[in-house]
Enzyme design. Structure first.
Site, mmCIF file in Angstrom:
data_model
loop_
_atom_site.group_PDB
_atom_site.id
_atom_site.type_symbol
_atom_site.label_atom_id
_atom_site.label_comp_id
_atom_site.label_asym_id
_atom_site.label_seq_id
_atom_site.Cartn_x
_atom_site.Cartn_y
_atom_site.Cartn_z
ATOM 1 N N THR A 126 0.959 -1.437 -0.133
ATOM 2 C CA THR A 126 -0.289 -0.067 0.404
ATOM 3 C C THR A 126 0.762 0.993 0.169
ATOM 4 O O THR A 126 2.202 1.228 0.427
ATOM 5 C CB THR A 126 -1.123 -0.508 1.253
ATOM 6 N N ASP A 127 0.361 2.286 -0.156
ATOM 7 C CA ASP A 127 1.376 3.228 -0.442
ATOM 8 C C ASP A 127 1.022 3.829 0.628
ATOM 9 O O ASP A 127 1.738 4.918 1.270
ATOM 10 C CB ASP A 127 0.389 4.242 -1.249
ATOM 11 N N GLU A 128 0.249 3.914 1.875
ATOM 12 C CA GLU A 128 0.594 4.194 3.569
ATOM 13 C C GLU A 128 1.399 3.669 3.871
ATOM 14 O O GLU A 128 2.154 4.030 5.631
ATOM 15 C CB GLU A 128 -0.207 3.313 4.361
ATOM 16 N N TYR A 162 -1.750 -0.678 11.024
ATOM 17 C CA TYR A 162 -2.168 -1.106 9.749
ATOM 18 C C TYR A 162 -1.080 -0.844 8.719
ATOM 19 O O TYR A 162 -0.424 -2.128 8.611
ATOM 20 C CB TYR A 162 -3.796 -0.875 9.160
ATOM 21 N N LYS A 166 1.938 -3.293 7.024
ATOM 22 C CA LYS A 166 2.502 -3.164 5.947
ATOM 23 C C LYS A 166 3.771 -3.347 5.115
ATOM 24 O O LYS A 166 5.182 -4.184 4.419
ATOM 25 C CB LYS A 166 1.651 -2.984 4.874
HETATM 26 P P1 NAD Z 1 -9.443 -7.530 1.959
HETATM 27 O O1 NAD Z 1 -9.893 -6.682 3.503
HETATM 28 O O2 NAD Z 1 -11.434 -6.966 1.556
HETATM 29 O O3 NAD Z 1 -9.511 -8.729 2.284
HETATM 30 C C1 NAD Z 1 -8.113 -9.730 2.637
HETATM 31 C C2 NAD Z 1 -8.450 -10.762 2.330
HETATM 32 O O4 NAD Z 1 -7.696 -11.392 2.823
HETATM 33 C C3 NAD Z 1 -9.556 -11.472 2.418
HETATM 34 O O5 NAD Z 1 -10.286 -12.459 1.638
HETATM 35 C C4 NAD Z 1 -9.792 -12.392 4.099
HETATM 36 O O6 NAD Z 1 -10.443 -12.971 4.032
HETATM 37 C C5 NAD Z 1 -8.139 -13.050 3.554
HETATM 38 N N1 NAD Z 1 -7.031 -12.601 4.854
HETATM 39 C C6 NAD Z 1 -7.261 -12.212 6.300
HETATM 40 N N2 NAD Z 1 -6.101 -13.003 6.689
HETATM 41 C C7 NAD Z 1 -5.766 -13.858 6.028
HETATM 42 C C8 NAD Z 1 -5.324 -14.536 6.745
HETATM 43 N N3 NAD Z 1 -4.102 -15.400 8.307
HETATM 44 N N4 NAD Z 1 -4.979 -16.125 5.641
HETATM 45 C C9 NAD Z 1 -5.211 -16.348 4.731
HETATM 46 N N5 NAD Z 1 -6.599 -15.591 4.453
HETATM 47 C C10 NAD Z 1 -6.080 -14.317 4.964
HETATM 48 O O7 NAD Z 1 -8.969 -6.586 1.431
HETATM 49 P P2 NAD Z 1 -8.500 -5.390 0.396
HETATM 50 O O8 NAD Z 1 -9.113 -4.391 0.300
HETATM 51 O O9 NAD Z 1 -8.745 -7.020 -0.816
HETATM 52 O O10 NAD Z 1 -6.662 -5.431 0.079
HETATM 53 C C11 NAD Z 1 -5.732 -6.252 -0.564
HETATM 54 C C12 NAD Z 1 -4.333 -6.336 -0.586
HETATM 55 O O11 NAD Z 1 -4.073 -5.235 -0.911
HETATM 56 C C13 NAD Z 1 -3.467 -6.112 0.565
HETATM 57 O O12 NAD Z 1 -2.869 -6.245 0.894
HETATM 58 C C14 NAD Z 1 -4.429 -4.721 0.948
HETATM 59 O O13 NAD Z 1 -2.730 -4.573 2.280
HETATM 60 C C15 NAD Z 1 -3.815 -3.687 -0.224
HETATM 61 N N6 NAD Z 1 -4.100 -2.939 -0.952
HETATM 62 C C16 NAD Z 1 -5.131 -2.373 -0.589
HETATM 63 C C17 NAD Z 1 -5.357 -0.935 -1.010
HETATM 64 C C18 NAD Z 1 -7.390 -0.955 -0.641
HETATM 65 O O14 NAD Z 1 -7.747 0.327 -1.360
HETATM 66 N N7 NAD Z 1 -7.954 -1.139 -0.170
HETATM 67 C C19 NAD Z 1 -4.994 -0.603 -2.089
HETATM 68 C C20 NAD Z 1 -3.250 -0.575 -1.844
HETATM 69 C C21 NAD Z 1 -2.774 -1.714 -1.374
HETATM 70 O O1 DAU Z 2 -4.130 3.772 0.110
HETATM 71 C C1 DAU Z 2 -4.401 2.852 0.692
HETATM 72 C C2 DAU Z 2 -5.187 2.277 1.511
HETATM 73 O O2 DAU Z 2 -6.820 2.710 0.812
HETATM 74 C C3 DAU Z 2 -5.022 0.615 2.093
HETATM 75 O O3 DAU Z 2 -4.290 0.438 2.439
HETATM 76 C C4 DAU Z 2 -6.495 0.599 2.732
HETATM 77 O O4 DAU Z 2 -6.127 -1.050 2.894
HETATM 78 C C5 DAU Z 2 -7.053 0.570 2.139
HETATM 79 O O5 DAU Z 2 -8.180 0.580 3.295
HETATM 80 C C6 DAU Z 2 -7.145 2.726 2.545
HETATM 81 O O6 DAU Z 2 -7.577 2.988 3.757
HETATM 82 P P1 DAU Z 2 -7.911 4.473 4.221
HETATM 83 O O7 DAU Z 2 -7.874 4.719 5.501
HETATM 84 O O8 DAU Z 2 -7.236 5.214 3.341
HETATM 85 O O9 DAU Z 2 -9.680 3.801 3.868
HETATM 86 P P2 DAU Z 2 -10.845 4.553 3.718
HETATM 87 O O10 DAU Z 2 -11.732 3.447 3.128
HETATM 88 O O11 DAU Z 2 -10.935 3.732 5.463
HETATM 89 O O12 DAU Z 2 -10.995 5.393 4.410
HETATM 90 C C7 DAU Z 2 -10.806 6.595 3.068
HETATM 91 C C8 DAU Z 2 -11.123 7.988 3.847
HETATM 92 O O13 DAU Z 2 -12.106 8.086 3.894
HETATM 93 C C9 DAU Z 2 -10.354 8.217 4.967
HETATM 94 O O14 DAU Z 2 -9.140 9.272 5.015
HETATM 95 C C10 DAU Z 2 -10.964 7.819 6.151
HETATM 96 C C11 DAU Z 2 -12.679 8.609 5.315
HETATM 97 N N1 DAU Z 2 -13.378 7.635 6.194
HETATM 98 C C12 DAU Z 2 -13.452 6.414 6.523
HETATM 99 C C13 DAU Z 2 -14.381 5.913 6.898
HETATM 100 C C14 DAU Z 2 -14.855 4.671 6.869
HETATM 101 C C15 DAU Z 2 -14.619 8.937 6.723
HETATM 102 O O15 DAU Z 2 -14.529 9.914 6.436
HETATM 103 N N2 DAU Z 2 -15.912 7.751 7.347
HETATM 104 C C16 DAU Z 2 -15.895 7.154 7.447
HETATM 105 O O16 DAU Z 2 -16.576 6.086 7.443
#
Ligand code: NAD
Ligand code: DAU
Length: 350
Positions: A126-128, A162, A166
């Site tokens: 992630t970019d985080e 988190y 990562k």
């Molecule tokens: P998500 O939470 O929707 O899905 C995570 C999946 O991993 C689920 O299916 C869960 O059952 C599985 N999982 C969790 N723990 C596990 C374990 N111990 N063993 C096997 N499976 C397990 O997550 P997402 O949003 O789809 O993110 C997927 C990946 O992409 C993550 O690595 C996250 O850091 C990265 N990522 C997410 C975002 C975003 O915006 N959501 C952005 C950049 C990177």
């Molecule tokens: O940047 C990549 C990341 O983006 C991933 O690594 C994470 O897995 C993914 O969850 C996401 O992280 P954020 O914390 O940015 O996403 P989230 O959807 O939780 O929140 C997006 C923005 O919105 C953040 O600034 C918090 C705000 N927010 C979130 C929720 C759930 C609100 O204002 N209200 C809300 O109810």
């Protein structure tokens, strides 16, 4: 085309992992077998891949930190694409064990197996990990699209449990490349949106709030900026890196989609026929990162990738349509997700 005929996709029943499984299934028939290794936590859902389960796609329900299971699967494949994670910042502020277990120990378990069987390994991050960027009070929208952006040279500076787990996982992947010749690449992507995203996350939470007659919830002043990318563009980016990326390199994936949270919420409200002020301000997230922004030059110029879903407004419309038409996918969980948020989030201003 690819040399990787058999692959493991960890977390392939989650939001982004399942999109990647569909992407490979639909676009790369040369991949003969996809093992989805997924623990099916609260965030994993068999339904996300149900329609393609069969001979080519097999769901193995298990933990990526289970070394015996991982070894057995790794002995059968050419590559591992690693998505599995505990992925939600808010959850990581409440309890940290699962984050250490999955994001760190799980990744460690996978790279040990990849090393043993000399597998290609792609680590999805992630970019985080870079922390946040300042926003510029002097620019409209606080400098979105302008000023400093993350590159693969930006120093690591994660803010939350988190993002720090990562970051830790990225660092061991890098060390395994250097010390043991692990054939790994890393991608750091920005915020994804699209169908199948868990309703704890910002965009689906607000859409399903409105569909459920609950007022949307905005953290702080809503000026925090996220760099949105459609999850299908993330999948094509990961595939490009898996097949064309240089071992040991880190590539940032982003689609020049910076928006502040208030703007995104107002767009959702407008698309769903609500007034622009029909939401609540709630307690801000502790340690809330201000702004993320990706410089995607390396991926575009060195590997020739580009995003397709560049019209955010139309992407949001499609996403609203998907949640409206798939109430059975999210409805059962809605009350519990909101009750959990209500324990720590107070409405500050209507
Ligand atoms: P998500 O939470 O929707 O899905 C995570 C999946 O991993 C689920 O299916 C869960 O059952 C599985 N999982 C969790 N723990 C596990 C374990 N111990 N063993 C096997 N499976 C397990 O997550 P997402 O949003 O789809 O993110 C997927 C990946 O992409 C993550 O690595 C996250 O850091 C990265 N990522 C997410 C975002 C975003 O915006 N959501 C952005 C950049 C990177
Ligand atoms: O940047 C990549 C990341 O983006 C991933 O690594 C994470 O897995 C993914 O969850 C996401 O992280 P954020 O914390 O940015 O996403 P989230 O959807 O939780 O929140 C997006 C923005 O919105 C953040 O600034 C918090 C705000 N927010 C979130 C929720 C759930 C609100 O204002 N209200 C809300 O109810």
């Amino acid at each position: 085309m690819t040399d990787y005929k058999k692959i493991i996709v960890t977390g392939g029943a989650g939001f982004i992992g399942s999109n990647f499984v569909h992407y490979v299934y639909n676009n790369h028939p040369e991949v003969e077998k996809i093992y989805v290794l997924d623990k099916l936590t609260y965030a994993g859902n068999r339904a996300n891949i149900e329609e393609i389960l069969g001979e080519r796609v097999e769901l193995v329900v298990g933990d990526i930190a289970d070394a015996t299971l991982v070894d057995e699967l790794a002995s059968k494949v050419d590559a591992i694409v690693h998505y599995a994670a505990e992925s939600h910042n808010d959850n990581s502020l409440k309890s940290q064990d699962e984050f250490i277990h999955t994001n760190f120990i799980g990744t460690y378990t996978l790279i040990q197996a990849a090393r043993k069987y000399d597998l290609r390994f792609h680590h999805v991050s992630t970019d985080e990990v870079y922390g946040d960027l300042p926003y510029r009070e002097d620019l409209p929208g606080h400098g979105e699209g302008e000023g400093e952006k993350f590159t693969d040279k930006t120093p690591y500076n994660p803010s939350s449990p988190y993002s720090s787990t990562k970051a830790a996982s990225d660092l061991i992947v890098r060390a395994w490349v250097r010390s043991f010749g692990l054939k790994a690449t890393i991608s750091n992507c920005s915020n994804n949106y699209g169908p199948y995203q868990h309703i704890e996350k910002f965009i689906p939470r607000q859409i399903t709030n409105i569909l459920s007659g609950i007022r949307p919830k905005l953290y702080g002043d809503g000026k925090n900026v996220r760099d949105w990318i459609h999850t299908e563009d993330h999948s094509s980016g990961v595939w490009t890196i898996l097949t064309k990326g240089k071992i040991g390199e880190t590539y940032l994936i982003g689609a020049d989609g910076e928006k502040n949270n208030k703007e995104v919420l107002e767009l959702i409200l407008a698309e769903m026929g609500q007034t622009a002020d029909a939401y609540d301000h709630v307690t801000d997230r502790a340690g809330h990162d201000l702004r993320y922004a990706i410089d995607n030059t390396k991926l575009r110029t060195e590997l020739g990738w580009s995003p397709v879903h560049t019209d955010f407004e139309s992407g949001i419309k499609d996403t609203i349509k998907w949640y409206t038409e798939h109430e059975n996918w999210w409805k059962a969980e809605k009350a519990a997700v909101e009750a959990n948020y209500a324990k720590t989030q107070e409405v500050l201003k209507k």
